[in-house]
Design an enzyme around this catalytic site. Structure first.
Site, short mmCIF file in Angstrom:
data_model
loop_
_atom_site.label_atom_id
_atom_site.label_comp_id
_atom_site.label_asym_id
_atom_site.label_seq_id
_atom_site.Cartn_x
_atom_site.Cartn_y
_atom_site.Cartn_z
CG HIS A 1 -1.85 -1.15 1.29
ND1 HIS A 1 -2.17 -1.80 2.45
CD2 HIS A 1 -2.51 -1.80 0.30
CE1 HIS A 1 -2.99 -2.80 2.18
NE2 HIS A 1 -3.20 -2.83 0.90
CB CYS B 1 3.28 2.29 5.93
SG CYS B 1 2.40 0.79 6.38
ZN LIG Z 1 1.45 0.25 4.47
#
Ligand SMILES: [Zn+2]
Length: 186
Positions: free
Chosen positions: A75, A144
């Site tokens: 992502h 992240c």
């Molecule tokens: Zn991520």
């Protein structure tokens, strides 16, 4: 090279000057690094395991714990990393112990989500060995989440895939969880 052009564009996008002296080799370095850290796409998993499968009557749990891995969140293209714990209960077939970390590596060194990484390792062992049970637990620190300030800075995410005896037989599951010292896994 086209990938190097992409990295130059990225440098420009973030407000850098790709022609700045210190950055001049960065596109080539980044290109080479991405090739390396995604080497799992070029690993033939079936071939990796094939020669190592052997017939064995041993039927107790076999476990490799604390396998360090590095993966990349699909992502955000940022790393997640941590430890993998893999166990199985043979049903006539075993593989060399050294193949298990290499199997983890083959799936980790791709764009991933942690849940899929966990399942792919477990399913591959299930399909290759048809064992009485397979258990895979993966602990991960996601950059992240940390770099974007999501959740607690030191949050470790745990995922598990339990097949066969590890799902059906409480004793096997408890033995596995005891061995990895992870009472919090469901
Ligand atoms: Zn991520």
């Amino acid at each position: 090279m086209e990938t190097e052009t992409l990295v130059r564009d990225l440098l420009t996008f973030i407000g850098e000057d790709p022609d700045r002296k210190e950055l001049r080799k960065t596109p080539a370095r980044v290109t080479e690094m991405w090739h390396y850290i995604t080497r799992g796409y070029r690993t033939d998993v079936a071939a990796l395991l094939k020669d190592s499968v052997c017939d064995e009557p041993y039927s107790q749990m076999i476990m490799v714990r604390d396998i360090n891995y590095y993966s990349i969140c699909e992502h955000h293209l940022l790393p997640f990393y941590g430890k993998a714990h893999v166990a199985y209960i043979p049903n006539g077939k075993m593989i060399g112990l050294s193949k298990i970390p290499r199997l983890v590596d083959a799936f980790a060194c791709r764009l991933q989500i942690q849940e899929r990484l966990t399942n792919q390792i477990a399913e591959t062992l299930q399909d290759t060995l048809k064992p009485h049970g397979v258990a895979v637990v993966i602990e991960a620190t996601h950059l992240c989440m940390q770099m974007r300030g999501i959740e607690k800075q030191n949050a470790v995410v745990t995922t598990s895939a339990l097949f066969g005896a590890f799902r059906e037989d409480e004793r096997s599951r408890n033995e596995f969880l005891h061995l990895i010292g992870q009472a919090r896994v469901n």
